[in-house]
Design an enzyme around this catalytic site. Structure first.
Site, mmCIF file in Angstrom:
data_model
loop_
_atom_site.group_PDB
_atom_site.id
_atom_site.type_symbol
_atom_site.label_atom_id
_atom_site.label_comp_id
_atom_site.label_asym_id
_atom_site.label_seq_id
_atom_site.Cartn_x
_atom_site.Cartn_y
_atom_site.Cartn_z
ATOM 1 N N LYS A 80 2.485 -8.756 -1.825
ATOM 2 C CA LYS A 80 1.551 -8.899 -2.934
ATOM 3 C C LYS A 80 1.318 -7.601 -3.681
ATOM 4 O O LYS A 80 1.155 -6.548 -3.059
ATOM 5 C CB LYS A 80 0.214 -9.387 -2.358
ATOM 6 C CG LYS A 80 -0.903 -9.477 -3.356
ATOM 7 C CD LYS A 80 -2.208 -9.896 -2.672
ATOM 8 C CE LYS A 80 -3.332 -9.928 -3.679
ATOM 9 N NZ LYS A 80 -3.638 -8.616 -4.249
ATOM 10 N N ASP A 124 -1.226 -5.301 -5.815
ATOM 11 C CA ASP A 124 -2.686 -5.217 -5.757
ATOM 12 C C ASP A 124 -3.266 -5.455 -7.142
ATOM 13 O O ASP A 124 -2.548 -5.512 -8.134
ATOM 14 C CB ASP A 124 -3.148 -3.896 -5.148
ATOM 15 C CG ASP A 124 -4.282 -4.151 -4.138
ATOM 16 O OD1 ASP A 124 -5.031 -5.118 -4.343
ATOM 17 O OD2 ASP A 124 -4.399 -3.403 -3.160
ATOM 18 N N GLU A 125 -4.602 -5.618 -7.190
ATOM 19 C CA GLU A 125 -5.206 -6.086 -8.441
ATOM 20 C C GLU A 125 -5.066 -5.069 -9.566
ATOM 21 O O GLU A 125 -4.974 -5.447 -10.725
ATOM 22 C CB GLU A 125 -6.682 -6.457 -8.203
ATOM 23 C CG GLU A 125 -7.671 -5.305 -8.096
ATOM 24 C CD GLU A 125 -7.643 -4.602 -6.742
ATOM 25 O OE1 GLU A 125 -6.804 -4.966 -5.895
ATOM 26 O OE2 GLU A 125 -8.456 -3.684 -6.553
ATOM 27 N N LYS A 141 0.853 -1.188 0.000
ATOM 28 C CA LYS A 141 0.000 0.000 0.000
ATOM 29 C C LYS A 141 0.889 1.239 0.000
ATOM 30 O O LYS A 141 1.972 1.198 0.550
ATOM 31 C CB LYS A 141 -0.908 0.019 1.244
ATOM 32 C CG LYS A 141 -1.775 -1.224 1.425
ATOM 33 C CD LYS A 141 -2.994 -1.204 0.547
ATOM 34 C CE LYS A 141 -3.744 -2.545 0.693
ATOM 35 N NZ LYS A 141 -4.929 -2.639 -0.133
ATOM 36 N N LYS A 147 -13.203 -6.576 6.359
ATOM 37 C CA LYS A 147 -14.022 -5.479 5.840
ATOM 38 C C LYS A 147 -14.899 -5.900 4.660
ATOM 39 O O LYS A 147 -15.785 -5.177 4.259
ATOM 40 C CB LYS A 147 -13.118 -4.322 5.415
ATOM 41 C CG LYS A 147 -12.270 -4.623 4.175
ATOM 42 C CD LYS A 147 -11.425 -3.435 3.714
ATOM 43 C CE LYS A 147 -10.563 -3.856 2.526
ATOM 44 N NZ LYS A 147 -9.686 -2.811 2.034
ATOM 45 N N HIS A 165 -6.231 -13.305 -7.787
ATOM 46 C CA HIS A 165 -6.969 -12.249 -7.091
ATOM 47 C C HIS A 165 -8.343 -12.175 -7.748
ATOM 48 O O HIS A 165 -8.440 -11.969 -8.944
ATOM 49 C CB HIS A 165 -6.222 -10.919 -7.225
ATOM 50 C CG HIS A 165 -6.840 -9.824 -6.414
ATOM 51 N ND1 HIS A 165 -6.193 -9.201 -5.379
ATOM 52 C CD2 HIS A 165 -8.065 -9.260 -6.488
ATOM 53 C CE1 HIS A 165 -7.003 -8.292 -4.850
ATOM 54 N NE2 HIS A 165 -8.132 -8.305 -5.502
ATOM 55 N N LYS A 220 -2.014 1.444 -2.981
ATOM 56 C CA LYS A 220 -2.175 0.651 -4.195
ATOM 57 C C LYS A 220 -1.511 1.309 -5.385
ATOM 58 O O LYS A 220 -0.942 0.650 -6.233
ATOM 59 C CB LYS A 220 -3.669 0.545 -4.542
ATOM 60 C CG LYS A 220 -4.463 -0.415 -3.716
ATOM 61 C CD LYS A 220 -5.895 -0.390 -4.212
ATOM 62 C CE LYS A 220 -6.655 -1.591 -3.688
ATOM 63 N NZ LYS A 220 -7.932 -1.795 -4.361
#
Lengths: 144, 494
Positions: B212, B214-215, B186, B344, B304, B188
């Site tokens: 990882k 992010d998408e 992060k 979340k 993902h 992203k």
């Protein structure tokens, strides 16, 4: 001394916790026996992250039902190799698992120098990396 | 039969026994054309689907179910004589059971069986084109949802499944007996390659197994994909040397075309990455192509599920995620985001556990509270490692391990990078929390209830964990789930 937050090699299930006492190790063995796993003991003085085959301290204890037997073997391994890395491993022979299902370090050398990273510059900006153990240049048996 | 406002007329009404009448030009009801067979018993080679359907006002639920069977197999809106050139009785899908959904007026569960000849071997694109193709736009239905599917072993064996599988993945990584730990980098968007690699290094050195992409990190103006891969791999290798552990970072190889995707994957392989990442939005055929590529190059594939909510979230329309998970296991992914239940993002705990079972079982048993309507024999297909990611933190470790066990990747993005003492401290907090809960569980402690106490005790000798517990102690996402399982333990009899 390694600079990661633990100061030591962090392989295995419990490397971020204080070293397990014998009583705590025995509880983990009991848990595995309860699940039908077979315990085995392995040792090495080459803990490279990709050194898959540590030496076997005897065969996996397939028919052993009592944690005391594993603890006896462990004591014997520690006596023979006091400054080696020793790990306990549990195997699960269930179909579609058939692999190691627990693994944790139960003995370490007092001083863990860790690894350096060798960088070989190749074409363009690419680099080939080699993780190299500081202790591994010495012959087997005299590394720690 | 279930009690509901509309009575279900489930008697057999097909006229297939009378060929002259059946094939006279004109329009027949689907239930007359052979798509409703209340006496049909599925055979071992049939695929069986459970649809949740909402017929338009005045449409007979059995006729609606027959229409679903028809439109997802051979039917068109009118009678065609060319049917008679084929062994059409076996090509027709057969609706064989309709029940009112317990507690939801106007919705019905419809069971439909499909003969094995209807599907191409090893092609999810073909299966989906039939089962969730035209039928989902069919006017007589207000809405339709594919709730679950049972696929026959004969069909399962035409797929290769996960390129690596969770057992082999653990052997390659040398990590056993505990969940794996990850974090999504992060923010992203916006980090340069160099700054991005810093986050990777700190997280992995601090104790995580994986970082990882992010998408939506692909190759934007602020960070070209090659630049990202080069810095990330420097961080991964440096962290591996610093800890003595195998480490990885999911390099997202998603791109505009298959050529781009292959090019990115090749570079990731050249640099020695153990894992690549794909977004669900690349599509079924691209996923199966990349599974083949990954098998050839000893690569772990992280999936993902970006975009799945457009299929899966609405309870009355779309495809349940348990079906998506089954198809993805066949298509060939090694990691799959399957929800957190406590974080979340959407997910009722029992329903989410159902998704995990589908990923990891050798044989999935019918389990209605978990939304699993069918037994599913996986025929020794490799297992997918589920990933719990999104809005979770160290203070929930006992709940996560209690819900999901050891074979899961727990990903704490904000819960690592947002730690008040920095990224390494965040990673330490998560790893210590993980190890102390696993240890306590193995020792026979009741982690579900004693978890907070076990964590507090570990925090006494671990400042980063103490800081994490203090920072996020009041964070929970307690919203009512929109996707719980509807079932009656014993169907009521009218």
């Amino acid at each position: 001394m390694m600079t990661n937050p633990t100061g030591k090699i962090t392989q295995g299930q419990f490397s971020f916790l204080p070293e397990l006492t014998d009583a705590e190790i025995r509880l983990q063995i009991d848990y595995g026996l309860g699940k039908g796993y077979a315990w085995s003991i392995e040792y090495t003085d080459d803990p490279h992250p990709r050194n898959t085959y540590w030496e076997m301290f005897g065969m996996p204890m397939f028919d052993l039902q009592d944690a005391a037997g594993v603890m006896m073997e462990l004591a014997s391994c520690r006596k023979t190799f006091p400054s080696h890395y020793i790990r306990l491993m549990a195997f699960d022979s269930t179909r579609n698992v058939e692999s190691i299902v627990m693994s944790f370090i139960v003995n370490r050398p007092e001083n863990e120098p860790g690894f350096g990273l060798l960088r070989q510059e190749v074409g363009g900006r690419s680099i080939r990396y080699t993780v190299h153990g500081y202790a591994s240049d010495k012959p087997e048996g005299s590394r720690y | 039969m279930n009690s509901s406002a509309i009575e279900i007329h489930n008697e057999a009404t097909d006229i297939t026994g009378n060929a002259k009448k059946r094939y006279t030009a004109g329009v027949l009801k689907y239930r007359q054309m052979g798509y409703w067979q209340p006496d049909y018993e599925p055979v071992a080679t049939d695929t069986v689907c459970l649809f949740r359907i909402t017929p338009q006002e005045g449409v007979d639920p059995v006729e609606a179910a027959a229409a679903v069977a028809g439109e997802s197999s051979t039917a068109t809106w009118t009678v065609v004589w060319t049917d008679r050139l084929t062994a059409c009785d076996s090509y027709r899908a057969k609706a064989f059971k309709v029940e009112a959904v317990p507690g939801i007026p106007g919705q019905y569960f419809a069971w439909v069986a499909y003969d094995i000849i209807l599907f191409e071997e090893g092609s999810i694109a073909n299966i989906t084109a039939s089962l969730i193709g035209n039928v989902f736009s069919f006017k007589p239905l207000k809405a339709a949802r594919l709730e679950d599917i049972r696929m026959p072993v004969a069909l399962i064996k035409t797929f290769k499944g996960p390129p690596t599988g969770l057992v082999v993945e653990r052997e390659r990584l040398d990590k056993f007996g505990r969940p794996l730990l990850g974090a999504t980098t992060k923010p992203k968007l916006g980090l340069s390659g160099r700054n991005y690699g810093r986050v990777i290094y700190e997280g992995l050195k601090g104790g995580l197994d994986f970082m990882k992409d992010d998408e939506n990190i692909n190759s934007q103006p602020f960070m070209h994909w090659r630049d990202r891969y080069l810095y990330v791999m420097d961080a991964v290798n440096k962290a591996s040397a610093a800890t003595g552990e195998v480490k990885g970072s999911y390099l997202n190889v998603t791109g505009a075309t298959m050529e781009d995707i292959y090019e990115r994957a090749e570079f990731a392989k050249e640099l020695g990455s153990v894992v690549i990442m794909l977004d669900l939005v690349i599509g079924w055929s691209a996923i199966q192509s990349m599974a083949n590529w990954a098998r050839k190059h000893d690569m772990i594939v992280h999936m993902h599920r970006a975009g799945h909510g457009t299929y899966t979230r609405q309870k009355n329309h779309g495809v349940s995620f348990r079906v998506m998970a089954k198809w993805l296991r066949l298509a060939g992914v090694d990691h799959l985001h399957t929800g957190t239940a406590v974080g979340k993002l959407e997910g009722d705990p029992m329903t989410v556990q159902g998704y995990y079972n589908v990923c990891r079982d050798s044989y999935t048993k019918q389990d209605l509270p978990r939304g699993l309507f069918f037994d599913q024999d996986w025929a020794d297909m490799k297992k997918v490692m589920p990933v719990a990611s999104g809005g979770i933190h160290a203070g929930q470790m006992h709940q996560l391990i209690d819900l999901f066990g050891d074979d899961v990747i727990l990903q704490f993005g904000g819960g690592t990078i947002g730690h008040p003492a920095g990224i390494q401290a965040g990673a330490v907090a998560n790893r210590v929390a993980l190890e102390c809960i696993v240890k306590a569980r193995n020792e026979g402690r009741d982690i579900k209830n004693e978890g907070p106490e076990i964590l507090q005790k570990a925090a006494q000798s671990c400042t980063p964990l103490k800081q994490a517990l203090d920072t996020w102690k009041d964070v929970s996402f307690n919203y009512t789930s929109t996707d719980t399982s509807d079932f009656a333990t014993t169907p009521s009899v009218a």
